[in-house]
Design a protein around this motif. Structure first.
Motif, PDB file in Angstrom:
ATOM      1  N   ASP A  17       0.841  -1.207   0.000  1.00  0.00           N
ATOM      2  CA  ASP A  17       0.000   0.000   0.000  1.00  0.00           C
ATOM      3  C   ASP A  17       0.878   1.260   0.000  1.00  0.00           C
ATOM      4  O   ASP A  17       1.556   1.543   0.982  1.00  0.00           O
ATOM      5  N   PRO A  18       0.867   2.036  -1.099  1.00  0.00           N
ATOM      6  CA  PRO A  18       1.660   3.268  -1.138  1.00  0.00           C
ATOM      7  C   PRO A  18       1.277   4.261  -0.045  1.00  0.00           C
ATOM      8  O   PRO A  18       2.117   5.030   0.432  1.00  0.00           O
ATOM      9  N   ALA A  19       0.000   4.243   0.354  1.00  0.00           N
ATOM     10  CA  ALA A  19      -0.467   5.208   1.361  1.00  0.00           C
ATOM     11  C   ALA A  19       0.249   5.017   2.693  1.00  0.00           C
ATOM     12  O   ALA A  19       0.370   5.967   3.479  1.00  0.00           O
ATOM     13  N   LYS A  20       0.747   3.804   2.958  1.00  0.00           N
ATOM     14  CA  LYS A  20       1.456   3.545   4.212  1.00  0.00           C
ATOM     15  C   LYS A  20       2.854   4.169   4.215  1.00  0.00           C
ATOM     16  O   LYS A  20       3.548   4.134   5.237  1.00  0.00           O
ATOM     17  N   PHE A  21       3.250   4.729   3.079  1.00  0.00           N
ATOM     18  CA  PHE A  21       4.525   5.445   2.982  1.00  0.00           C
ATOM     19  C   PHE A  21       4.292   6.924   2.669  1.00  0.00           C
ATOM     20  O   PHE A  21       5.174   7.615   2.174  1.00  0.00           O
ATOM     21  N   GLY A  22       3.055   7.382   2.931  1.00  0.00           N
ATOM     22  CA  GLY A  22       2.724   8.785   2.725  1.00  0.00           C
ATOM     23  C   GLY A  22       2.511   9.160   1.279  1.00  0.00           C
ATOM     24  O   GLY A  22       2.547  10.348   0.927  1.00  0.00           O
TER      25      GLY A  22
END
Length: 338
Positions: A66-71
Protein backbone atom coordinates in the motif's frame (compact mmCIF):
# COMPACT_ATOMS: atom_id res chain seq x y z
CA UNK A 1 -2.89 -30.22 -18.13
CA UNK A 2 -2.14 -26.75 -19.55
CA UNK A 3 -1.13 -26.96 -23.19
CA UNK A 4 -0.49 -24.35 -25.85
CA UNK A 5 -2.73 -24.44 -28.93
CA UNK A 6 -1.82 -23.31 -32.46
CA UNK A 7 -3.83 -20.14 -31.85
CA UNK A 8 -1.48 -19.15 -29.02
CA UNK A 9 -4.21 -19.77 -26.45
CA UNK A 10 -3.28 -22.02 -23.54
CA UNK A 11 -5.94 -24.61 -22.80
CA UNK A 12 -6.41 -25.26 -19.07
CA UNK A 13 -8.12 -28.25 -17.56
CA UNK A 14 -10.10 -28.41 -14.31
CA UNK A 15 -7.00 -29.24 -12.26
CA UNK A 16 -5.16 -26.15 -13.57
CA UNK A 17 -8.18 -24.01 -12.74
CA UNK A 18 -8.40 -25.42 -9.21
CA UNK A 19 -4.75 -24.62 -8.57
CA UNK A 20 -5.06 -21.11 -10.05
CA UNK A 21 -8.12 -20.51 -7.87
CA UNK A 22 -6.13 -21.23 -4.70
CA UNK A 23 -3.23 -19.05 -5.85
CA UNK A 24 -5.73 -16.32 -6.70
CA UNK A 25 -6.95 -16.33 -3.11
CA UNK A 26 -3.37 -16.07 -1.86
CA UNK A 27 -0.40 -16.19 -4.22
CA UNK A 28 1.83 -17.09 -1.28
CA UNK A 29 -0.21 -20.14 -0.31
CA UNK A 30 2.13 -23.09 0.41
CA UNK A 31 2.19 -26.00 -2.04
CA UNK A 32 1.16 -28.34 0.79
CA UNK A 33 -2.02 -26.33 1.48
CA UNK A 34 -2.91 -26.06 -2.22
CA UNK A 35 -2.46 -29.84 -2.49
CA UNK A 36 -4.72 -30.41 0.50
CA UNK A 37 -7.45 -28.08 -0.76
CA UNK A 38 -7.43 -29.55 -4.27
CA UNK A 39 -6.95 -33.22 -3.23
CA UNK A 40 -3.81 -33.41 -5.35
CA UNK A 41 -0.26 -34.45 -4.58
CA UNK A 42 2.41 -31.83 -3.90
CA UNK A 43 4.31 -33.08 -6.94
CA UNK A 44 1.32 -32.54 -9.26
CA UNK A 45 0.64 -29.05 -7.86
CA UNK A 46 4.26 -27.97 -8.22
CA UNK A 47 4.54 -29.38 -11.75
CA UNK A 48 1.32 -27.70 -12.90
CA UNK A 49 2.37 -24.30 -11.48
CA UNK A 50 5.77 -24.53 -13.19
CA UNK A 51 4.08 -25.50 -16.46
CA UNK A 52 1.76 -22.48 -16.32
CA UNK A 53 4.76 -20.25 -15.60
CA UNK A 54 6.60 -21.75 -18.57
CA UNK A 55 3.63 -21.17 -20.89
CA UNK A 56 3.22 -17.58 -19.71
CA UNK A 57 -0.22 -18.03 -18.15
CA UNK A 58 1.20 -16.97 -14.78
CA UNK A 59 3.18 -13.74 -15.18
CA UNK A 60 4.10 -13.08 -11.58
CA UNK A 61 3.34 -13.68 -7.93
CA UNK A 62 3.22 -10.08 -6.72
CA UNK A 63 3.12 -8.61 -3.24
CA UNK A 64 0.62 -5.76 -3.21
CA UNK A 65 2.08 -3.02 -1.01
CA UNK A 66 0.00 0.00 0.00
CA UNK A 67 1.66 3.27 -1.14
CA UNK A 68 -0.47 5.21 1.36
CA UNK A 69 1.46 3.54 4.21
CA UNK A 70 4.52 5.45 2.98
CA UNK A 71 2.72 8.79 2.73
CA UNK A 72 2.13 8.43 -1.01
CA UNK A 73 -0.90 9.12 -3.18
CA UNK A 74 -1.59 7.65 -6.62
CA UNK A 75 -2.83 9.19 -9.85
CA UNK A 76 -3.91 7.55 -13.10
CA UNK A 77 -3.18 9.27 -16.40
CA UNK A 78 -5.22 8.30 -19.47
CA UNK A 79 -3.69 9.37 -22.79
CA UNK A 80 -4.81 9.31 -26.40
CA UNK A 81 -1.79 9.48 -28.69
CA UNK A 82 -1.63 10.57 -32.33
CA UNK A 83 0.93 10.81 -35.14
CA UNK A 84 2.92 7.93 -33.66
CA UNK A 85 4.53 4.81 -35.05
CA UNK A 86 4.85 1.38 -33.45
CA UNK A 87 8.50 2.12 -32.73
CA UNK A 88 7.68 5.46 -31.10
CA UNK A 89 4.93 3.93 -28.98
CA UNK A 90 7.39 1.34 -27.73
CA UNK A 91 9.78 4.16 -26.81
CA UNK A 92 6.98 5.88 -24.88
CA UNK A 93 6.10 2.70 -22.99
CA UNK A 94 9.75 1.98 -22.19
CA UNK A 95 10.25 5.56 -20.98
CA UNK A 96 7.32 5.29 -18.59
CA UNK A 97 8.16 1.77 -17.41
CA UNK A 98 11.71 2.91 -16.56
CA UNK A 99 10.44 5.78 -14.38
CA UNK A 100 10.49 4.58 -10.73
CA UNK A 101 7.60 6.90 -9.94
CA UNK A 102 5.39 5.10 -12.48
CA UNK A 103 4.10 1.87 -10.98
CA UNK A 104 1.84 0.63 -13.80
CA UNK A 105 1.75 1.10 -17.59
CA UNK A 106 -0.79 -0.39 -20.01
CA UNK A 107 -1.35 -0.20 -23.78
CA UNK A 108 -5.07 0.12 -24.53
CA UNK A 109 -7.65 0.15 -27.31
CA UNK A 110 -10.61 2.52 -27.23
CA UNK A 111 -10.95 6.14 -26.21
CA UNK A 112 -7.43 6.00 -24.77
CA UNK A 113 -4.47 3.97 -25.96
CA UNK A 114 -2.22 4.49 -22.96
CA UNK A 115 -2.80 4.34 -19.22
CA UNK A 116 -0.17 4.81 -16.53
CA UNK A 117 -0.24 5.20 -12.76
CA UNK A 118 2.06 7.52 -10.80
CA UNK A 119 2.83 7.74 -7.09
CA UNK A 120 4.04 10.84 -5.26
CA UNK A 121 4.14 12.50 -1.86
CA UNK A 122 2.26 15.52 -3.20
CA UNK A 123 0.44 16.79 -6.25
CA UNK A 124 3.59 18.74 -7.07
CA UNK A 125 5.64 15.52 -7.19
CA UNK A 126 3.05 14.07 -9.55
CA UNK A 127 3.11 17.25 -11.63
CA UNK A 128 6.89 17.04 -12.08
CA UNK A 129 6.54 13.51 -13.43
CA UNK A 130 3.75 14.63 -15.77
CA UNK A 131 5.85 17.53 -17.09
CA UNK A 132 8.80 15.20 -17.71
CA UNK A 133 6.54 13.07 -19.89
CA UNK A 134 5.15 16.12 -21.71
CA UNK A 135 8.61 17.53 -22.32
CA UNK A 136 9.61 14.31 -24.02
CA UNK A 137 6.43 13.27 -25.84
CA UNK A 138 3.98 16.20 -25.58
CA UNK A 139 3.62 16.64 -29.34
CA UNK A 140 2.08 13.16 -29.59
CA UNK A 141 -0.57 13.71 -26.89
CA UNK A 142 -4.01 14.36 -28.40
CA UNK A 143 -6.07 13.96 -25.22
CA UNK A 144 -5.30 13.41 -21.55
CA UNK A 145 -7.40 12.76 -18.45
CA UNK A 146 -6.12 12.58 -14.88
CA UNK A 147 -7.82 10.83 -11.97
CA UNK A 148 -6.92 10.37 -8.33
CA UNK A 149 -6.72 6.64 -7.55
CA UNK A 150 -8.62 5.83 -4.33
CA UNK A 151 -9.68 2.78 -2.32
CA UNK A 152 -9.17 -0.01 -4.88
CA UNK A 153 -10.55 -3.43 -3.95
CA UNK A 154 -9.74 -6.81 -5.47
CA UNK A 155 -12.05 -9.78 -5.79
CA UNK A 156 -11.09 -13.37 -6.54
CA UNK A 157 -11.56 -14.54 -10.12
CA UNK A 158 -14.92 -16.24 -9.80
CA UNK A 159 -14.62 -17.79 -13.24
CA UNK A 160 -11.85 -20.10 -12.00
CA UNK A 161 -14.18 -22.07 -9.74
CA UNK A 162 -17.80 -22.88 -8.98
CA UNK A 163 -17.58 -20.79 -5.82
CA UNK A 164 -18.78 -17.23 -5.47
CA UNK A 165 -16.04 -14.56 -5.67
CA UNK A 166 -14.56 -13.44 -2.37
CA UNK A 167 -12.73 -10.27 -1.42
CA UNK A 168 -9.00 -10.92 -1.36
CA UNK A 169 -8.08 -7.59 0.21
CA UNK A 170 -9.62 -4.64 1.99
CA UNK A 171 -9.61 -1.18 0.33
CA UNK A 172 -6.17 0.45 0.34
CA UNK A 173 -4.79 3.79 -0.88
CA UNK A 174 -7.07 5.39 1.67
CA UNK A 175 -5.36 8.07 3.78
CA UNK A 176 -1.64 8.71 3.20
CA UNK A 177 0.23 8.18 6.47
CA UNK A 178 3.78 7.06 7.09
CA UNK A 179 4.03 3.75 8.93
CA UNK A 180 6.86 2.94 11.29
CA UNK A 181 8.49 0.59 8.76
CA UNK A 182 12.27 0.72 8.91
CA UNK A 183 15.22 -0.28 6.72
CA UNK A 184 14.85 -3.96 7.65
CA UNK A 185 11.21 -3.97 6.52
CA UNK A 186 12.26 -2.21 3.33
CA UNK A 187 14.86 -4.90 2.59
CA UNK A 188 12.22 -7.59 2.93
CA UNK A 189 9.67 -5.69 0.83
CA UNK A 190 12.17 -5.16 -1.99
CA UNK A 191 12.80 -8.89 -2.24
CA UNK A 192 9.25 -10.15 -1.85
CA UNK A 193 7.60 -7.47 -4.00
CA UNK A 194 8.64 -9.27 -7.20
CA UNK A 195 8.08 -12.83 -5.96
CA UNK A 196 5.54 -13.42 -3.21
CA UNK A 197 6.31 -17.14 -3.12
CA UNK A 198 9.83 -16.82 -1.74
CA UNK A 199 10.15 -18.63 1.59
CA UNK A 200 11.42 -16.97 4.74
CA UNK A 201 14.69 -18.88 4.28
CA UNK A 202 15.08 -17.59 0.70
CA UNK A 203 14.27 -14.03 1.75
CA UNK A 204 16.75 -14.32 4.61
CA UNK A 205 19.53 -15.35 2.22
CA UNK A 206 18.83 -12.38 -0.03
CA UNK A 207 18.62 -9.84 2.80
CA UNK A 208 21.26 -11.10 5.23
CA UNK A 209 18.61 -11.51 7.95
CA UNK A 210 17.62 -14.61 9.89
CA UNK A 211 14.51 -16.58 8.80
CA UNK A 212 13.02 -15.92 12.24
CA UNK A 213 13.37 -12.14 11.80
CA UNK A 214 11.93 -12.36 8.27
CA UNK A 215 8.95 -14.38 9.46
CA UNK A 216 8.21 -11.96 12.33
CA UNK A 217 8.61 -8.85 10.18
CA UNK A 218 6.38 -10.28 7.44
CA UNK A 219 3.60 -10.94 9.94
CA UNK A 220 3.93 -7.38 11.27
CA UNK A 221 3.86 -5.88 7.76
CA UNK A 222 0.63 -7.77 7.06
CA UNK A 223 -0.84 -6.81 10.44
CA UNK A 224 -0.04 -3.12 9.82
CA UNK A 225 -1.54 -3.47 6.30
CA UNK A 226 1.65 -2.35 4.62
CA UNK A 227 1.32 -5.62 2.69
CA UNK A 228 -2.24 -5.66 1.41
CA UNK A 229 -2.26 -9.15 -0.10
CA UNK A 230 -0.31 -11.57 -2.28
CA UNK A 231 -1.58 -11.28 -5.85
CA UNK A 232 -1.60 -13.76 -8.71
CA UNK A 233 -0.78 -11.92 -11.95
CA UNK A 234 -2.16 -13.73 -15.00
CA UNK A 235 -1.86 -13.09 -18.71
CA UNK A 236 -5.58 -13.54 -19.25
CA UNK A 237 -5.20 -13.29 -23.03
CA UNK A 238 -3.30 -16.59 -22.83
CA UNK A 239 -6.40 -18.32 -21.46
CA UNK A 240 -8.79 -16.83 -24.00
CA UNK A 241 -10.03 -13.85 -22.03
CA UNK A 242 -9.92 -10.11 -22.57
CA UNK A 243 -9.02 -7.51 -19.97
CA UNK A 244 -11.48 -4.58 -19.92
CA UNK A 245 -11.68 -1.43 -17.86
CA UNK A 246 -14.99 0.37 -17.46
CA UNK A 247 -14.95 4.10 -16.69
CA UNK A 248 -18.18 4.67 -14.78
CA UNK A 249 -19.81 8.11 -14.72
CA UNK A 250 -22.14 8.37 -11.74
CA UNK A 251 -24.83 10.62 -10.27
CA UNK A 252 -26.38 10.55 -6.79
CA UNK A 253 -23.10 9.24 -5.38
CA UNK A 254 -24.00 9.12 -1.72
CA UNK A 255 -22.56 6.42 0.55
CA UNK A 256 -25.69 4.28 0.48
CA UNK A 257 -25.84 4.18 -3.33
CA UNK A 258 -22.13 3.41 -3.63
CA UNK A 259 -22.47 0.58 -1.13
CA UNK A 260 -25.39 -0.84 -3.13
CA UNK A 261 -23.45 -0.71 -6.40
CA UNK A 262 -20.23 -2.18 -4.99
CA UNK A 263 -22.23 -4.94 -3.29
CA UNK A 264 -23.47 -5.95 -6.73
CA UNK A 265 -19.97 -5.85 -8.25
CA UNK A 266 -18.75 -8.30 -5.61
CA UNK A 267 -21.09 -10.99 -6.98
CA UNK A 268 -19.88 -10.86 -10.59
CA UNK A 269 -17.50 -13.69 -11.57
CA UNK A 270 -15.71 -11.66 -14.28
CA UNK A 271 -15.25 -8.38 -12.38
CA UNK A 272 -11.96 -8.61 -10.48
CA UNK A 273 -11.32 -5.05 -9.28
CA UNK A 274 -12.94 -1.68 -8.74
CA UNK A 275 -11.83 1.61 -7.27
CA UNK A 276 -13.09 5.11 -6.63
CA UNK A 277 -11.66 8.09 -8.48
CA UNK A 278 -11.71 11.87 -8.36
CA UNK A 279 -11.93 13.14 -11.92
CA UNK A 280 -14.24 13.03 -14.95
CA UNK A 281 -15.64 9.63 -13.86
CA UNK A 282 -16.19 8.43 -10.30
CA UNK A 283 -15.61 4.68 -10.41
CA UNK A 284 -13.49 2.22 -12.39
CA UNK A 285 -14.19 -1.48 -12.78
CA UNK A 286 -11.98 -4.16 -14.31
CA UNK A 287 -13.30 -7.31 -15.93
CA UNK A 288 -11.67 -10.43 -17.34
CA UNK A 289 -14.34 -11.55 -19.79
CA UNK A 290 -14.27 -14.21 -22.51
CA UNK A 291 -15.10 -11.64 -25.18
CA UNK A 292 -16.71 -8.26 -25.72
CA UNK A 293 -20.19 -9.80 -25.94
CA UNK A 294 -19.87 -11.27 -22.45
CA UNK A 295 -18.40 -8.03 -21.10
CA UNK A 296 -21.19 -6.03 -22.73
CA UNK A 297 -23.82 -8.20 -21.06
CA UNK A 298 -22.26 -7.32 -17.70
CA UNK A 299 -22.30 -3.61 -18.56
CA UNK A 300 -25.91 -3.71 -19.80
CA UNK A 301 -26.98 -5.44 -16.60
CA UNK A 302 -25.28 -2.73 -14.53
CA UNK A 303 -26.88 0.06 -16.56
CA UNK A 304 -30.34 -1.50 -16.21
CA UNK A 305 -30.09 -2.29 -12.51
CA UNK A 306 -28.54 1.05 -11.52
CA UNK A 307 -30.15 3.46 -13.98
CA UNK A 308 -30.74 5.82 -11.04
CA UNK A 309 -27.00 5.93 -10.36
CA UNK A 310 -25.00 5.23 -13.54
CA UNK A 311 -24.97 7.88 -16.26
CA UNK A 312 -22.76 5.92 -18.67
CA UNK A 313 -19.82 3.51 -18.83
CA UNK A 314 -16.97 4.03 -21.28
CA UNK A 315 -14.81 1.02 -22.04
CA UNK A 316 -11.17 0.48 -22.90
CA UNK A 317 -9.53 -2.84 -23.76
CA UNK A 318 -6.20 -3.29 -22.00
CA UNK A 319 -3.94 -5.54 -24.06
CA UNK A 320 -0.34 -5.11 -22.93
CA UNK A 321 0.53 -4.59 -19.28
CA UNK A 322 3.90 -3.35 -18.04
CA UNK A 323 5.10 -3.35 -14.42
CA UNK A 324 2.54 -6.02 -13.38
CA UNK A 325 3.99 -6.10 -9.86
CA UNK A 326 2.80 -2.51 -9.16
CA UNK A 327 6.24 -1.89 -7.65
CA UNK A 328 6.99 1.65 -6.41
CA UNK A 329 9.81 0.80 -3.99
CA UNK A 330 12.55 2.08 -6.32
CA UNK A 331 10.88 5.50 -6.12
CA UNK A 332 10.89 5.38 -2.31
CA UNK A 333 14.55 4.40 -2.33
CA UNK A 334 15.39 7.24 -4.69
CA UNK A 335 13.53 9.89 -2.66
CA UNK A 336 15.09 8.70 0.61
CA UNK A 337 18.55 9.26 -0.84
CA UNK A 338 17.81 12.85 -1.91
Amino acid sequence: MAKSLDSGIVELDSIDSKILHQLDLNARMPISLIAKRTSLSRMVVEYRINKMLELGVIRAFATQIDPAKFGLSSWKVYVRLHNTTAELENQIMDFLAANPQVWWVVKCYGQYNLLYSVVGESYYEFYKSLIDFHNRFGEYILEENINNHLEPEFSSRGYLSDENPVMVCKPFLVKPEKSDSDSIDFKILKVISVNARLSAVEIAKKTGLSPRVVDYRMKELIKKKVIVYFRLVLDVNKIGRDYYKGLVYLKNTNSKNMERLIGHLKLNKEITQWGKTVGPWQLEIESESRNFKEYNLTIEALLNKFSDLIVRIDTILMYKEYNPEYNFLAYLEKTSQQ
